[in-house]
Design an enzyme around this catalytic site. Sequence first.
Site, PDB file in Angstrom:
ATOM      1  N   LYS A  11      45.121 -65.618  12.080  1.00 14.02           N
ATOM      2  CA  LYS A  11      43.976 -65.243  12.912  1.00 14.02           C
ATOM      3  C   LYS A  11      42.694 -65.444  12.108  1.00 14.02           C
ATOM      4  CE  LYS A  11      42.458 -61.331  15.831  1.00 14.02           C
ATOM      5  NZ  LYS A  11      42.829 -59.997  16.350  1.00 14.02           N
ATOM      6  N   SER A  44      42.908 -59.129  21.248  1.00 16.58           N
ATOM      7  CA  SER A  44      42.056 -60.164  20.729  1.00 16.58           C
ATOM      8  C   SER A  44      42.785 -61.273  19.968  1.00 16.58           C
ATOM      9  CB  SER A  44      41.017 -59.532  19.789  1.00 16.58           C
ATOM     10  OG  SER A  44      41.651 -58.972  18.668  1.00 16.58           O
ATOM     11  N   SER A  46      45.512 -55.212  19.947  1.00 19.11           N
ATOM     12  CA  SER A  46      45.270 -56.663  19.874  1.00 19.11           C
ATOM     13  C   SER A  46      46.421 -57.531  19.403  1.00 19.11           C
ATOM     14  CB  SER A  46      44.069 -56.942  18.974  1.00 19.11           C
ATOM     15  OG  SER A  46      42.893 -56.824  19.718  1.00 19.11           O
TER      16      SER A  46
HETATM   17  N1  GLN Z   1      41.113 -54.635  23.304  1.00 18.78           N
HETATM   18  C1  GLN Z   1      40.679 -53.650  22.379  1.00 18.78           C
HETATM   19  C2  GLN Z   1      39.205 -53.798  22.134  1.00 18.78           C
HETATM   20  O1  GLN Z   1      38.590 -54.530  22.816  1.00 18.78           O
HETATM   21  C3  GLN Z   1      41.478 -53.729  21.120  1.00 18.78           C
HETATM   22  C4  GLN Z   1      40.989 -54.738  20.178  1.00 18.78           C
HETATM   23  C5  GLN Z   1      41.807 -54.812  18.920  1.00 18.78           C
HETATM   24  O2  GLN Z   1      42.860 -54.226  18.817  1.00 18.78           O
HETATM   25  N2  GLN Z   1      41.259 -55.484  17.943  1.00 18.78           N
HETATM   26  O3  GLN Z   1      38.656 -53.186  21.291  1.00 18.78           O
END
Ligand code: GLN
Length: 470
Positions: A77, A152, A176
């Site tokens: 990532k 994400s 995420s």
């Molecule tokens: N979807 C969540 C957010 O928008 C989690 C993001 C993540 O785990 N990095 O913060």
Amino acid sequence: MNITDLTIKSAHDHLKNGDFSVNDLVDATLKNIEEKNPKINAYLEVYKDVKGGIEKAQSLYKTGEASSITGIPIALKDNILNKGKIASAASKILENYHATYDATAVSKLKKESPIFVGRTNMDEFAMGSSTENSAYGVTRNPLDLERVPGGSSGGSVAAVKMEGALAALGSDTGGSIRQPASFCGLVGLNPTYGAISRYGLIALGSSLDKIGPITKSVTDAEILFNVMKGKDSKDSTSVDIGPEKKLPKKLVIGVPEDVLSMDGIQPEVRKNFEESIAKFSKLGYEIKNISLPNAHYSLAIYYVIMPAEVSSNLARYDGVKYGLYKEGDNLLQDYIKTRTQGFGKETRRRLILGTYVLSSGYYDSFYGKANELRRAVIGDFDKAFEKVGVDIIISPTTPDVAFKIGEKAANPLSMYMSDILTAPQSIAGLPAISVPSGLSNGMPTGLQITAPYLREDLLFKAGKDFLGEN
Ligand code: GLN
């Protein structure tokens, strides 16, 4: 044989047998990327210098020194540092930032000579649930190009699903890794907070961030976890997982009825979950109804604590220390110009939110309150594991399957709801794994298994039983 479809474990066995070479495997992987990435946009960059790594890995197979991940194509990532390579967190503000050191997770993996194939797309700084918040375009779900892959870590998940890597690393702050794994029918492990060092992970919410593997099997997730885990002197919040614990003969599963009755969980997902419960019963697991009465506060807690930490962590991107610089009339205008042009909309929204909840006069009523409630959520889990005596807790990973691109982008609140089932574990720092549990309306669904602090072993055992890997 389709060699890019293999798990880490089986590819390793074949490499050991000499059925194909590391070069064959990497070549086939790169071909898939060349063919599929223009549409899917899983990778932001494919590394050009893999040749030396291939030779080294192949020689380790020759001398019998190869480990399970030697020569295995792995995607990273874009928020995990890989020395010498760009790590932009899919943001304009870090567009040309080259990592000056390796993340500890990466340096531990490198010792076993896998092949890092490239860096993957993500929501900017890992804020989002669909990979639509990237400064470099949306990533598409390889199973249905009209749909999001989740986020994400959407690029990492799509890279594995399109067979452009055998596994990938993602990061999970509120869901995420688990949510996109669920959306693409893969396994995603959110480890215990601290079990894998955060050193070299571009910080988002420091009390919540974790690096974790995205794989095709639970066995593979375990392989990668075991390489990356452990206390790191460079991350004071990292912990040692300790000696192997005894696994109970028969696992008791808790099903949190109050969590399942929360708004937004789709009937099809619920039905799929009932089938998963039945599967565990058949496997001889005992099922108990439990209650996590404060879990429904988790998303609200998350969206106070997380933006608060974001506003602090992202203060460093001011045009002076890192990345993009836009000149204004004075220093303040430099900051404003750089940050306005460097950050995307969602990032700016969270910065405002975070600054607000930390401002004097509001600190106690928002940030202080959220931290109090955080302890209440932890207390719920403690009670379930210690007093009620369940070994693991299960739920669906997400309230719905992968949604259409654009469907939620205009409505941040509906996007935030994607994490209602993954936020509780993040708030509590607990390990949880998402495993594929079948289809609902033609798209994959995920089952989330949660274990007590540092009991990843229970996740691996139950996950393997569930997927028939034992
Ligand atoms: N979807 C969540 C957010 O928008 C989690 C993001 C993540 O785990 N990095 O913060």
